[in-house]
Motif scaffolding. Structure first.
Motif, short mmCIF file in Angstrom:
data_model
loop_
_atom_site.label_atom_id
_atom_site.label_comp_id
_atom_site.label_asym_id
_atom_site.label_seq_id
_atom_site.Cartn_x
_atom_site.Cartn_y
_atom_site.Cartn_z
N ASN A 68 0.82 -1.20 0.00
CA ASN A 68 0.00 0.00 0.00
C ASN A 68 0.86 1.26 0.00
O ASN A 68 1.96 1.27 0.54
N PHE A 69 0.31 2.30 -0.62
CA PHE A 69 1.06 3.55 -0.69
C PHE A 69 0.12 4.74 -0.65
O PHE A 69 -1.08 4.60 -0.87
N VAL A 70 0.68 5.90 -0.34
CA VAL A 70 -0.05 7.16 -0.53
C VAL A 70 0.82 8.09 -1.36
O VAL A 70 2.02 7.85 -1.51
N SER A 71 0.21 9.12 -1.92
CA SER A 71 0.97 10.07 -2.73
C SER A 71 1.51 11.17 -1.81
O SER A 71 1.01 11.34 -0.70
N PRO A 72 2.54 11.90 -2.27
CA PRO A 72 3.03 13.03 -1.47
C PRO A 72 1.91 14.03 -1.17
O PRO A 72 1.86 14.62 -0.10
N SER A 73 0.98 14.18 -2.13
CA SER A 73 -0.15 15.11 -1.93
C SER A 73 -0.96 14.71 -0.71
O SER A 73 -1.36 15.56 0.09
N ALA A 74 -1.20 13.39 -0.59
CA ALA A 74 -1.99 12.92 0.54
C ALA A 74 -1.26 13.20 1.85
O ALA A 74 -1.88 13.56 2.86
N VAL A 75 0.08 13.05 1.83
CA VAL A 75 0.87 13.33 3.03
C VAL A 75 0.73 14.81 3.41
O VAL A 75 0.50 15.15 4.58
N ILE A 76 0.81 15.69 2.38
CA ILE A 76 0.66 17.12 2.63
C ILE A 76 -0.72 17.39 3.23
O ILE A 76 -0.86 18.11 4.23
N ALA A 77 -1.74 16.77 2.64
CA ALA A 77 -3.11 17.00 3.10
C ALA A 77 -3.27 16.57 4.55
O ALA A 77 -3.86 17.29 5.37
N LEU A 78 -2.72 15.39 4.88
CA LEU A 78 -2.85 14.91 6.25
C LEU A 78 -2.10 15.81 7.22
O LEU A 78 -2.55 16.04 8.35
N ALA A 79 -0.94 16.33 6.76
CA ALA A 79 -0.20 17.26 7.62
C ALA A 79 -1.03 18.51 7.88
O ALA A 79 -1.09 19.01 9.02
N VAL A 80 -1.71 19.01 6.83
CA VAL A 80 -2.56 20.19 6.99
C VAL A 80 -3.66 19.90 8.00
O VAL A 80 -3.96 20.73 8.87
N VAL A 81 -4.25 18.71 7.88
CA VAL A 81 -5.32 18.33 8.81
C VAL A 81 -4.78 18.32 10.25
O VAL A 81 -5.41 18.89 11.16
N ALA A 82 -3.61 17.71 10.42
CA ALA A 82 -3.04 17.59 11.76
C ALA A 82 -2.78 18.98 12.36
O ALA A 82 -3.17 19.26 13.50
N VAL A 83 -2.16 19.84 11.55
CA VAL A 83 -1.87 21.19 12.04
C VAL A 83 -3.17 21.93 12.32
O VAL A 83 -3.33 22.56 13.38
N GLY A 84 -4.13 21.81 11.40
CA GLY A 84 -5.41 22.49 11.56
C GLY A 84 -6.11 22.05 12.82
O GLY A 84 -6.61 22.88 13.59
N ALA A 85 -6.14 20.74 13.06
CA ALA A 85 -6.83 20.20 14.23
C ALA A 85 -6.15 20.70 15.50
O ALA A 85 -6.81 21.11 16.46
N TYR A 86 -4.79 20.70 15.49
CA TYR A 86 -4.05 21.14 16.67
C TYR A 86 -4.35 22.62 16.96
O TYR A 86 -4.66 23.00 18.09
N VAL A 87 -4.26 23.44 15.90
CA VAL A 87 -4.47 24.89 16.08
C VAL A 87 -5.87 25.17 16.60
O VAL A 87 -6.05 25.97 17.52
N LEU A 88 -6.86 24.48 16.02
CA LEU A 88 -8.25 24.73 16.45
C LEU A 88 -8.46 24.35 17.91
O LEU A 88 -9.14 25.03 18.65
N ARG A 89 -7.85 23.23 18.29
CA ARG A 89 -8.17 22.66 19.59
C ARG A 89 -7.31 23.21 20.72
O ARG A 89 -7.78 23.42 21.83
N PHE A 90 -6.05 23.46 20.43
CA PHE A 90 -5.11 23.69 21.53
C PHE A 90 -4.42 25.05 21.53
O PHE A 90 -3.53 25.28 22.33
N THR A 91 -4.78 25.94 20.61
CA THR A 91 -4.09 27.24 20.65
C THR A 91 -5.08 28.35 20.97
O THR A 91 -6.29 28.18 20.84
N ARG A 92 -4.52 29.50 21.35
CA ARG A 92 -5.35 30.64 21.68
C ARG A 92 -6.10 31.11 20.43
O ARG A 92 -7.26 31.48 20.49
#
Lengths: 338, 340
Positions: free
Chosen positions: A165-189
């Motif tokens: 199984n594999f993912v594309s670099p685009s999918a990795v970028i997208a998941l990184a955006v999700v992770a950062v987005g989720a963190y910022v929404l939940r845990f930052t001022r």
């Protein structure tokens, strides 16, 4: 434990999770070759750009606003990158940097208009939709194919996971955006302020929160996400085409709404949005597997799901609301934020 | 002169001034812009073309003006145009000899019924379920184009039924037939809203729906009504669009029309905050947009680029409507005066 899991905030997300599992499960039973880890991963690969747009949109909608410009901003990003790469022969990394800057700047511009002149986000971003689409044609009236090595490599390389199984670099970028987005929404001022503005902008202001700065930042962020989505979309199509991303703003809004974010603002999560995108992708795959249905059925099903989720949200609100709240909320115009 | 003063009070003077400026610009810089001639008993010329091309947007703008007056919005009108065009096309059929599958009247009534039903759906979502207008109409905006594409089986249907061409290409007494459609619908709407209390009801729902309800106005049915009417107008517009090109293209028919129509209404002086509406203003707004487009064509700029100009116009207009912007500008002038 169950009570914590079933509190009001989690219910919509659990419903959408159940819906996704149901749809994916149904596809696996009904069609041979549907169920595989790779097929699941393909949902991320094929919808990477949408996921990125939707994360930006989640911020905007939680703050009680709307951004209709994301689709044509994505188109503009593909056009600028194609033109700079193929006509100016710039370094691909520099091109990416320029595109991201342009996207953020346009978002910043719209955010300033909305904040400083108290203009409705709907109209300003609608004009942004026109503006970005028109600028696409200013860049070039024709489709530009991309032959640049870096973009080619990004389009064709695979990130191997367990097994074949594999993912594309685009999918990795997208998941990184999700992770950062989720963190910022939940845990930052900043994230907290976004929720506060969506809950009640006046109160947020009285609480001394930096409303103006945050609102402008939200639209800049959405512009950034549109531009990044455009770059990822370019990895996908390897060309710049002025009609890229036509109508995509609605796909993004639809996935955010399906993901349980309230259009009135104040409630929502990045995780819900991921599920919304997964449901969207699964509908598309199901229609492909079904074979006889025209791909336009996707739009009809999405429209229906948006209706269903908005309807459920209204039911929840009506049940929770006191009489006073209900009198106001019966009339939609009164609840629309200014 | 009381008539001049009342003209100044109605906001109509600003859109008319804008249209006048555009025409004046063309008078000086576009050769033959005002040239008109009579060919085969019809009037031909740029001005007639502007009227003819603006007709679909004007039809949409009539319905949308009332919706916006209730502080609502209907972004599904472009998709409803596609549905209306799709219905009429499949009922007439693509027979090359021009024999309609069903009688023309049946096809037209069915198309109008379908679009009115679409309006009814929007109206129920807004007035009964209580969704925000943007979201309620967003649903049909997304699904509507899908419905149109499924109806036409994702193909462009070409029509050869001659009598149907009158809506978009026909002439009557030297003028395009679509102009009479616009005039008729406008007159009817103006009569119903201004000669009865309905117009007042619509405005009061736009100002404060709760207060309107307490003063005995059935706010829900007023809301329902304006969306149904907007759907109907989109249906008529769909007939004109379909007849102009004698084909139904579910993907492109009415594409981005909702934006042009909203822009026309806003340019005409109807505020998005609801509470007041100017039907004639919306018509002038539609003419401004079309004149702008025609002007851009005359300068050999690619039509697609005209969107940039449109966007800048929207920014300018919404800034002028912004109280904060006006205060700030006024503040600059006042400060200058006190210092002097």
């Amino acid at each position: 434990m169950t009570r914590r899991l079933l509190n009001d905030r989690n219910v919509p997300v659990l419903v959408i999770l159940a819906l996704f599992l149901l749809m994916f499960g149904w596809g696996s039973v009904a069609y041979t070759g549907f169920f595989s880890v790779q097929n699941f991963l393909n949902l991320f690969i094929d919808n990477a750009y949408l996921l990125i747009l939707a994360v930006g949109m989640t911020f905007v909608i939680i703050s009680g606003g709307i951004d209709l410009s994301v689709g044509s901003m994505l188109g503009l990003a593909t056009m600028i990158s194609a033109s700079l790469l193929e006509k100016q022969h710039l370094n691909p990394l520099l091109v990416i940097l320029i595109v991201l800057l342009v996207g953020t700047a346009l978002g910043f511009f719209m955010g300033c208009l909305i904040q400083f002149f108290d203009l409705p986000p709907f109209i300003i971003t609608l004009a942004g939709l026109y503006l970005a689409r028109g600028l696409c044609y200013v860049v070039s009236l024709d489709t530009i194919a991309i032959n640049d090595g870096f973009f080619q490599a990004a389009a064709h390389s695979q990130v191997k996971l367990i097994g074949d199984n594999f993912v594309s670099p685009s999918a990795v970028i997208a998941l990184a955006v999700v992770a950062v987005g989720a963190y910022v929404l939940r845990f930052t001022r900043f994230g907290r302020t976004v929720y506060a503005i969506g809950g009640n902008e006046q109160s947020a202001l009285l609480m001394g929160l930096p409303v103006a700065r945050t609102k402008i930042a939200i639209y800049s962020l959405s512009g950034f996400c549109s531009a990044l989505g455009g770059i990822v979309f370019t990895f996908y199509t390897l060309s710049g085409y002025a009609l890229d991303g036509k109508g995509m703003e609605l796909d993004a809004i639809a996935t955010v709404v399906i993901g349980g974010t309230l259009l009135t603002g104040g409630v929502g999560s990045a995780f819900g949005t991921v599920l919304g995108v997964l449901v969207y992708g699964t509908i598309q795959v199901l229609i492909v597997f079904q074979g006889t249905l025209n791909s336009w059925w996707t739009r009809i099903v999405i429209g229906f799901l948006v209706f269903l989720f908005c309807f459920l949200q209204r039911l929840f609100e009506a049940r929770k609301g006191t009489t006073a709240v209900r009198t106001v909320s019966q009339v939609p115009a009164a609840t629309a934020s200014g | 002169m009381p008539s001049a003063r009342s003209l100044g009070r109605t906001k109509l003077v600003w859109p008319l001034a804008a249209l006048g400026c555009l025409l004046l610009f063309n008078f000086f810089f576009t050769p033959n812009f005002f040239h008109m001639e009579v060919k085969e008993g019809h009037l031909y010329g740029n001005l007639i073309d502007i009227l003819k091309n603006a007709a679909p947007i004007m039809l949409l703008a009539i319905g949308l003006t009332l919706v916006i007056a209730t502080k609502g919005i209907d972004i599904s009108v472009g998709s409803v145009v596609a549905i209306s065009a799709g219905v009429v096309a499949i009922l007439l059929g693509g027979d090359l000899a021009g024999h309609p599958k069903y009688p023309l009247a049946v096809a037209i009534v069915a198309a109008l019924a379908a679009s009115t039903a679409a309006g009814l759906w929007n109206g129920i979502l807004v007035s009964r379920i209580g969704l925000q207008p943007i979201i309620a109409t967003l649903i049909l905006f997304v699904a509507g184009r899908g419905i149109a594409m499924v109806l036409t089986n994702a193909m462009v249907i070409w029509l050869y039924v001659k009598p149907f061409a009158i809506f978009g290409q026909g002439y009557w007494l030297g003028l395009p037939f679509s102009i009479y459609l616009v005039a008729g619908l406008l007159l009817l709407t103006a009569l119903v809203t201004r000669r009865t209390a309905i117009g007042l009801f619509i405005e009061s729902v736009g100002i404060n729906p709760t207060a309107a309800r307490f003063s005995g106005i059935n706010a829900k049915n007023i809301l329902l009504g304006v969306y149904v009417f907007s759907g109907f107008c989109a249906g008529v517009s769909g007939l004109v669009v379909c007849s102009t090109v004698m084909s139904a293209d579910g993907n492109n028919a009415g594409n981005l029309y909702e934006l042009d129509a909203i822009l026309a209404v806003v340019l005409g002086g109807t505020s998005l905050n609801g509470g007041k509406f100017y039907l004639l203003g919306s018509m002038v707004g539609a003419l401004i947009i079309q004149t702008l487009t025609t002007t851009i064509y005359a300068f050999n700029v690619a039509p697609e680029i005209s969107q940039v100009v449109k966007a800048l116009v929207v920014y300018a207009v919404s800034l002028l409507q912004s109280e904060r912007f006006r205060h700030r500008i006024a503040g600059v002038f006042l400060k200058g005066r006190t210092v002097a």
